[in-house]
Design a protein around this motif. Sequence first.
Motif, mmCIF file in Angstrom:
data_model
loop_
_atom_site.group_PDB
_atom_site.id
_atom_site.type_symbol
_atom_site.label_atom_id
_atom_site.label_comp_id
_atom_site.label_asym_id
_atom_site.label_seq_id
_atom_site.Cartn_x
_atom_site.Cartn_y
_atom_site.Cartn_z
ATOM 1 N N ILE A 218 0.865 -1.660 9.843
ATOM 2 C CA ILE A 218 -0.417 -1.778 9.139
ATOM 3 C C ILE A 218 -1.506 -1.011 9.863
ATOM 4 O O ILE A 218 -2.291 -0.296 9.242
ATOM 5 C CB ILE A 218 -0.820 -3.263 8.996
ATOM 6 C CG1 ILE A 218 0.140 -4.004 8.068
ATOM 7 C CG2 ILE A 218 -2.244 -3.403 8.462
ATOM 8 C CD1 ILE A 218 1.085 -4.908 8.776
ATOM 9 N N ILE A 219 -1.550 -1.116 11.198
ATOM 10 C CA ILE A 219 -2.670 -0.555 11.960
ATOM 11 C C ILE A 219 -2.284 0.825 12.484
ATOM 12 O O ILE A 219 -2.088 1.046 13.679
ATOM 13 C CB ILE A 219 -3.072 -1.520 13.097
ATOM 14 C CG1 ILE A 219 -3.246 -2.935 12.541
ATOM 15 C CG2 ILE A 219 -4.384 -1.061 13.746
ATOM 16 C CD1 ILE A 219 -3.344 -4.005 13.601
ATOM 17 N N SER A 220 -2.143 1.754 11.556
ATOM 18 C CA SER A 220 -1.837 3.147 11.859
ATOM 19 C C SER A 220 -2.154 3.950 10.611
ATOM 20 O O SER A 220 -2.469 3.382 9.557
ATOM 21 C CB SER A 220 -0.353 3.315 12.238
ATOM 22 O OG SER A 220 0.476 3.024 11.135
ATOM 23 N N GLY A 221 -2.079 5.268 10.715
ATOM 24 C CA GLY A 221 -2.389 6.094 9.553
ATOM 25 C C GLY A 221 -1.613 5.702 8.310
ATOM 26 O O GLY A 221 -2.199 5.467 7.242
ATOM 27 N N PRO A 222 -0.265 5.603 8.386
ATOM 28 C CA PRO A 222 0.505 5.216 7.192
ATOM 29 C C PRO A 222 0.211 3.807 6.698
ATOM 30 O O PRO A 222 0.551 3.463 5.566
ATOM 31 C CB PRO A 222 1.957 5.331 7.678
ATOM 32 C CG PRO A 222 1.916 6.301 8.815
ATOM 33 C CD PRO A 222 0.601 6.035 9.492
ATOM 34 N N GLY A 223 -0.434 2.973 7.520
ATOM 35 C CA GLY A 223 -0.708 1.597 7.116
ATOM 36 C C GLY A 223 -1.633 1.471 5.921
ATOM 37 O O GLY A 223 -1.655 0.418 5.263
ATOM 38 N N ILE A 224 -2.384 2.524 5.621
ATOM 39 C CA ILE A 224 -3.285 2.437 4.463
ATOM 40 C C ILE A 224 -2.499 2.389 3.154
ATOM 41 O O ILE A 224 -3.001 1.890 2.143
ATOM 42 C CB ILE A 224 -4.298 3.600 4.460
ATOM 43 C CG1 ILE A 224 -5.462 3.261 3.526
ATOM 44 C CG2 ILE A 224 -3.627 4.916 4.091
ATOM 45 C CD1 ILE A 224 -6.625 4.232 3.623
ATOM 46 N N ILE A 225 -1.250 2.863 3.167
ATOM 47 C CA ILE A 225 -0.452 2.839 1.935
ATOM 48 C C ILE A 225 -0.142 1.405 1.506
ATOM 49 O O ILE A 225 -0.449 1.020 0.368
ATOM 50 C CB ILE A 225 0.833 3.680 2.105
ATOM 51 C CG1 ILE A 225 0.472 5.151 2.338
ATOM 52 C CG2 ILE A 225 1.727 3.541 0.871
ATOM 53 C CD1 ILE A 225 1.670 6.037 2.648
ATOM 54 N N PRO A 226 0.474 0.564 2.344
ATOM 55 C CA PRO A 226 0.695 -0.817 1.904
ATOM 56 C C PRO A 226 -0.599 -1.603 1.702
ATOM 57 O O PRO A 226 -0.648 -2.504 0.850
ATOM 58 C CB PRO A 226 1.542 -1.427 3.031
ATOM 59 C CG PRO A 226 1.310 -0.553 4.215
ATOM 60 C CD PRO A 226 1.105 0.819 3.661
ATOM 61 N N LEU A 227 -1.653 -1.283 2.448
ATOM 62 C CA LEU A 227 -2.940 -1.951 2.217
ATOM 63 C C LEU A 227 -3.429 -1.683 0.794
ATOM 64 O O LEU A 227 -3.837 -2.603 0.076
ATOM 65 C CB LEU A 227 -3.971 -1.469 3.229
ATOM 66 C CG LEU A 227 -3.907 -2.083 4.626
ATOM 67 C CD1 LEU A 227 -4.760 -1.280 5.601
ATOM 68 C CD2 LEU A 227 -4.365 -3.539 4.597
ATOM 69 N N CYS A 228 -3.391 -0.427 0.384
ATOM 70 C CA CYS A 228 -3.837 -0.079 -0.971
ATOM 71 C C CYS A 228 -2.908 -0.676 -2.031
ATOM 72 O O CYS A 228 -3.369 -1.158 -3.073
ATOM 73 C CB CYS A 228 -3.892 1.440 -1.135
ATOM 74 S SG CYS A 228 -5.291 2.232 -0.312
ATOM 75 N N ALA A 229 -1.601 -0.653 -1.770
ATOM 76 C CA ALA A 229 -0.650 -1.186 -2.739
ATOM 77 C C ALA A 229 -0.862 -2.680 -2.950
ATOM 78 O O ALA A 229 -0.819 -3.166 -4.092
ATOM 79 C CB ALA A 229 0.773 -0.906 -2.270
ATOM 80 N N GLN A 230 -1.109 -3.418 -1.867
ATOM 81 C CA GLN A 230 -1.337 -4.851 -2.009
ATOM 82 C C GLN A 230 -2.655 -5.131 -2.711
ATOM 83 O O GLN A 230 -2.748 -6.043 -3.545
ATOM 84 C CB GLN A 230 -1.316 -5.524 -0.636
ATOM 85 C CG GLN A 230 -1.351 -7.044 -0.680
ATOM 86 C CD GLN A 230 -0.148 -7.606 -1.422
ATOM 87 O OE1 GLN A 230 0.979 -7.250 -1.119
ATOM 88 N NE2 GLN A 230 -0.399 -8.477 -2.407
ATOM 89 N N LEU A 231 -3.685 -4.373 -2.390
ATOM 90 C CA LEU A 231 -4.967 -4.534 -3.090
ATOM 91 C C LEU A 231 -4.819 -4.260 -4.580
ATOM 92 O O LEU A 231 -5.375 -4.990 -5.417
ATOM 93 C CB LEU A 231 -6.008 -3.584 -2.490
ATOM 94 C CG LEU A 231 -6.739 -4.040 -1.239
ATOM 95 C CD1 LEU A 231 -7.586 -2.898 -0.685
ATOM 96 C CD2 LEU A 231 -7.629 -5.248 -1.539
ATOM 97 N N ALA A 232 -4.089 -3.209 -4.905
ATOM 98 C CA ALA A 232 -3.891 -2.873 -6.326
ATOM 99 C C ALA A 232 -3.158 -3.995 -7.040
ATOM 100 O O ALA A 232 -3.498 -4.369 -8.172
ATOM 101 C CB ALA A 232 -3.118 -1.562 -6.451
ATOM 102 N N GLN A 233 -2.150 -4.573 -6.389
ATOM 103 C CA GLN A 233 -1.427 -5.685 -6.995
ATOM 104 C C GLN A 233 -2.336 -6.896 -7.172
ATOM 105 O O GLN A 233 -2.314 -7.559 -8.224
ATOM 106 C CB GLN A 233 -0.225 -6.056 -6.121
ATOM 107 C CG GLN A 233 0.585 -7.229 -6.664
ATOM 108 C CD GLN A 233 1.800 -7.515 -5.795
ATOM 109 O OE1 GLN A 233 2.561 -6.620 -5.447
ATOM 110 N NE2 GLN A 233 1.985 -8.791 -5.438
ATOM 111 N N ASP A 234 -3.157 -7.187 -6.179
ATOM 112 C CA ASP A 234 -4.035 -8.360 -6.253
ATOM 113 C C ASP A 234 -5.081 -8.221 -7.351
ATOM 114 O O ASP A 234 -5.470 -9.229 -7.970
ATOM 115 C CB ASP A 234 -4.744 -8.569 -4.913
ATOM 116 C CG ASP A 234 -3.816 -9.087 -3.820
ATOM 117 O OD1 ASP A 234 -2.644 -9.414 -4.127
ATOM 118 O OD2 ASP A 234 -4.268 -9.156 -2.663
ATOM 119 N N THR A 235 -5.566 -7.006 -7.578
ATOM 120 C CA THR A 235 -6.669 -6.790 -8.527
ATOM 121 C C THR A 235 -6.193 -6.306 -9.892
ATOM 122 O O THR A 235 -7.005 -6.188 -10.814
ATOM 123 C CB THR A 235 -7.664 -5.769 -7.959
ATOM 124 O OG1 THR A 235 -6.983 -4.530 -7.708
ATOM 125 C CG2 THR A 235 -8.267 -6.277 -6.651
#
Length: 349
Positions: A218-235
């Motif tokens: 999560i806490i690295s450059g590629p970590g923004i991908i799952p962060l965005c994917a989870q946000l998209a799922q939540d919203t």
Amino acid sequence: MQNSAQKPEQDQSRKETPSGTSAAPQDIVAADIGGTHARFAIARVENGTVTSLEDPFILRVADHDTLQDAWHAFGRQAGRPLPAHVAIALACPIQSEVLIMANNPWIVVPADLPRDLNIEPPLFLNDFEAVAHAIASLDITCLPHLCGPDRPLPADGTIVAIGPGTGLGTASIIRRGSQTLVCGAEGGHTGFSPFNDFEDRLLHRLRSVHGRVSAERIISGPGIIPLCAQLAQDTGEAWRDLGDKQLWTLALEGHDRLTREAMSLFCQALGGFAGDMALAHCATGVVVAGGLGKRLMDILPTSGFADRFIAKGRFEEMMRKIPVRMIHYPEPGLFGAASALARKLAHTS
């Protein structure tokens, strides 16, 4: 072209060799090998310090099969014989006869390099160990305040260095009186510890793919991908299948709500991890570095980083007393690797 090295926090310009005579200046090579890029530069050292660091030669790891291939490309670029003394910082533990990096396909056999590159046996160090060497040497003007008390890093105690980039690096600087010890670490591969319901869901998402989930996921450059994917799922928003570089560009531009929110959550997770590392080491200072740390330098001070850093229950008051700074220096890995070798040469000459 040469850049003058920044003034150290403590004046080391008059250090002498054990015999009591000043050592002659000499050129060395510093290399900083990460998951995405390999950096090389020639440095001049004298009396245990770096007096100049030339502009770096930066190449993509994916464009070269081996460290040896990249070295020869650097030699062609330099256009002159390369110095024989070399410090190489690698994004992996330096603990075996074969060095394998987590985010880089190169395999390095240290015993082969003197013959292959026509050099002396190199000094190897972990990439964040090199950054910690830079932090230990750089002037306070290169370490801007992030949060906590706005005071210099302590002259006595443990300073933790943390840096998100292609991966998540950690190291520590231990100061005891006049002695300084720098230790590399692999804190980014400790397990991710969720703080709230969103991070619980994020952990569940990543566990279904990876099994064990490290903080680096999560806490690295590629970590923004799952962060965005989870946000998209939540919203319920449509998910755009973009790479991490594109997502970070959108986030830093600030016009896209989803990536902007993901960046905010990233800063909070980074603050929580930094606080965990500080607590684990009983740190008296913390420095945030790394490629992403540099890109987020203007964002972190007003983000949720500080709140998550101190949110450690019964230890909250102790956490409030820890100065947290960032690093503002063009190539801290190269400078730190050169600094470590400069000290070694001074002690062995």
